[in-house]
Design a protein around this motif. Sequence first.
Motif, PDB file in Angstrom:
ATOM      1  N   SER A  20       0.842  -1.195   0.000  1.00 42.89           N
ATOM      2  CA  SER A  20       0.000   0.000   0.000  1.00 42.89           C
ATOM      3  C   SER A  20       0.874   1.241   0.000  1.00 42.89           C
ATOM      4  O   SER A  20       2.083   1.171   0.242  1.00 42.89           O
ATOM      5  CB  SER A  20      -0.924   0.006   1.227  1.00 42.89           C
ATOM      6  N   SER A  22       0.439   5.883   0.430  1.00 43.50           N
ATOM      7  CA  SER A  22      -0.415   7.060   0.562  1.00 43.50           C
ATOM      8  C   SER A  22      -0.236   7.966  -0.647  1.00 43.50           C
ATOM      9  O   SER A  22       0.775   7.890  -1.369  1.00 43.50           O
ATOM     10  CB  SER A  22      -0.059   7.831   1.833  1.00 43.50           C
ATOM     11  N   ARG A  38      -3.843  11.380  -7.564  1.00 43.20           N
ATOM     12  CA  ARG A  38      -5.232  10.941  -7.392  1.00 43.20           C
ATOM     13  C   ARG A  38      -5.866  10.576  -8.737  1.00 43.20           C
ATOM     14  O   ARG A  38      -6.630   9.612  -8.837  1.00 43.20           O
ATOM     15  CB  ARG A  38      -6.043  12.016  -6.692  1.00 43.20           C
ATOM     16  N   ALA A  45      -7.609   2.251 -10.629  1.00 46.15           N
ATOM     17  CA  ALA A  45      -8.683   1.563  -9.902  1.00 46.15           C
ATOM     18  C   ALA A  45      -9.763   1.073 -10.850  1.00 46.15           C
ATOM     19  O   ALA A  45     -10.353   0.004 -10.645  1.00 46.15           O
ATOM     20  CB  ALA A  45      -9.278   2.498  -8.853  1.00 46.15           C
ATOM     21  N   ARG A  51      -6.512  -0.952  -5.548  1.00 50.22           N
ATOM     22  CA  ARG A  51      -7.711  -0.770  -4.717  1.00 50.22           C
ATOM     23  C   ARG A  51      -7.558   0.519  -3.929  1.00 50.22           C
ATOM     24  O   ARG A  51      -6.607   0.686  -3.165  1.00 50.22           O
ATOM     25  CB  ARG A  51      -7.858  -1.982  -3.788  1.00 50.22           C
ATOM     26  N   ARG A  52      -8.473   1.460  -4.130  1.00 48.93           N
ATOM     27  CA  ARG A  52      -8.400   2.736  -3.431  1.00 48.93           C
ATOM     28  C   ARG A  52      -8.684   2.555  -1.940  1.00 48.93           C
ATOM     29  O   ARG A  52      -9.546   1.764  -1.542  1.00 48.93           O
ATOM     30  CB  ARG A  52      -9.411   3.742  -3.993  1.00 48.93           C
ATOM     31  N   THR A  53      -7.938   3.236  -1.116  1.00 49.97           N
ATOM     32  CA  THR A  53      -8.136   3.240   0.326  1.00 49.97           C
ATOM     33  C   THR A  53      -8.232   4.686   0.789  1.00 49.97           C
ATOM     34  O   THR A  53      -7.977   5.613   0.015  1.00 49.97           O
ATOM     35  CB  THR A  53      -6.963   2.553   1.047  1.00 49.97           C
ATOM     36  N   ARG A  54      -8.573   4.884   2.053  1.00 46.33           N
ATOM     37  CA  ARG A  54      -8.658   6.245   2.575  1.00 46.33           C
ATOM     38  C   ARG A  54      -7.265   6.879   2.574  1.00 46.33           C
ATOM     39  O   ARG A  54      -6.359   6.425   3.271  1.00 46.33           O
ATOM     40  CB  ARG A  54      -9.218   6.238   4.003  1.00 46.33           C
ATOM     41  N   VAL A  57      -3.789   4.023  -1.612  1.00 45.07           N
ATOM     42  CA  VAL A  57      -4.092   2.926  -2.522  1.00 45.07           C
ATOM     43  C   VAL A  57      -3.431   1.655  -1.997  1.00 45.07           C
ATOM     44  O   VAL A  57      -2.449   1.711  -1.253  1.00 45.07           O
ATOM     45  CB  VAL A  57      -3.567   3.270  -3.942  1.00 45.07           C
ATOM     46  N   ALA A  58      -3.969   0.496  -2.388  1.00 42.34           N
ATOM     47  CA  ALA A  58      -3.416  -0.795  -1.977  1.00 42.34           C
ATOM     48  C   ALA A  58      -3.558  -1.790  -3.118  1.00 42.34           C
ATOM     49  O   ALA A  58      -4.281  -1.542  -4.090  1.00 42.34           O
ATOM     50  CB  ALA A  58      -4.129  -1.318  -0.730  1.00 42.34           C
ATOM     51  N   ARG A  59      -2.864  -2.913  -2.977  1.00 39.39           N
ATOM     52  CA  ARG A  59      -3.010  -3.976  -3.959  1.00 39.39           C
ATOM     53  C   ARG A  59      -4.437  -4.516  -3.920  1.00 39.39           C
ATOM     54  O   ARG A  59      -5.031  -4.604  -2.848  1.00 39.39           O
ATOM     55  CB  ARG A  59      -2.042  -5.124  -3.664  1.00 39.39           C
ATOM     56  N   LEU A  61      -7.376  -7.114  -3.600  1.00 38.92           N
ATOM     57  CA  LEU A  61      -7.459  -8.342  -2.816  1.00 38.92           C
ATOM     58  C   LEU A  61      -7.452  -9.553  -3.730  1.00 38.92           C
ATOM     59  O   LEU A  61      -8.191  -9.620  -4.710  1.00 38.92           O
ATOM     60  CB  LEU A  61      -8.746  -8.339  -1.971  1.00 38.92           C
TER      61      LEU A  61
END
Length: 254
Positions: A20, A22, A38, A45, A51-54, A57-59, A61
């Motif tokens: 992940s 920021s 962004r 995405a 995968r968007r996170t707060r 972003v992350a890999r 699932l």
Amino acid sequence: MRVQKARHSEIISVLGEQGSASVSELSKLLGVSEVTVRSDLSALAQTGLVRRTRGGVARPLGLSERPLEESSKQQTAVKRRIGEAAAAIVQDGQTVFLDVGSTTTEIARHLSPALRGVTVVTSGLNIALELERLPNIHIIVTGGSLRRLQHSLVSPYALELLSRIRADLLFLGCNGVHAEHGVTNANFDEAEVKTRMAEYAAAVVVVADQSKLGVVSRAHLLPLAGVQTLITGRQATPAQLGALFPDLADIRAV
């Protein structure tokens, strides 16, 4: 467009290494504004690659590409046997495309010092370093943009060099070998290079342990009809191997 594509590739590589990131971290790493980051993350995405996170972003699932060092620890004995069997195919005077990956790295480690007049063309920096021990093998590195996740070089310059070379053999790594969907790979940038290698090789030898049989990944490389030989692990089941016939007649389970 190429600049944006390079940023996207870098973001995917970062996620592969640390899972992940920021927006502010990526902004500093890429040297662009957080607004640009962004926008990049939104585009990625939509493709399902991230995968968007707060705040970042992350890999995705269940659909992540592992760093080379991590994948090298999986199926190590099988990959070693596959590498040894594949290396034994190479003959004096041949030009060989050697793809990136943990299994193809084992091929580099098992190439015989007795070989003469062999040229190896690779997009893998770690593979080029492995081959330094063999003074009689001529090594060509494709050039291009670095993917840190796999220590590989991708477009644009890699494709240009490959278009000028005709190889006797391609040893092709992958993430999936499937009866209907053919040979597939997890990363789109690397898929471009792999496909170009297959286009300019007289024979394609796919090296894939049994965990990749029956699997379909994101990027299509070529149909089974374009593969001359598959070298896999002897743990492959009759059902796995049988599903690949008759399109793939030469299967060697080692």
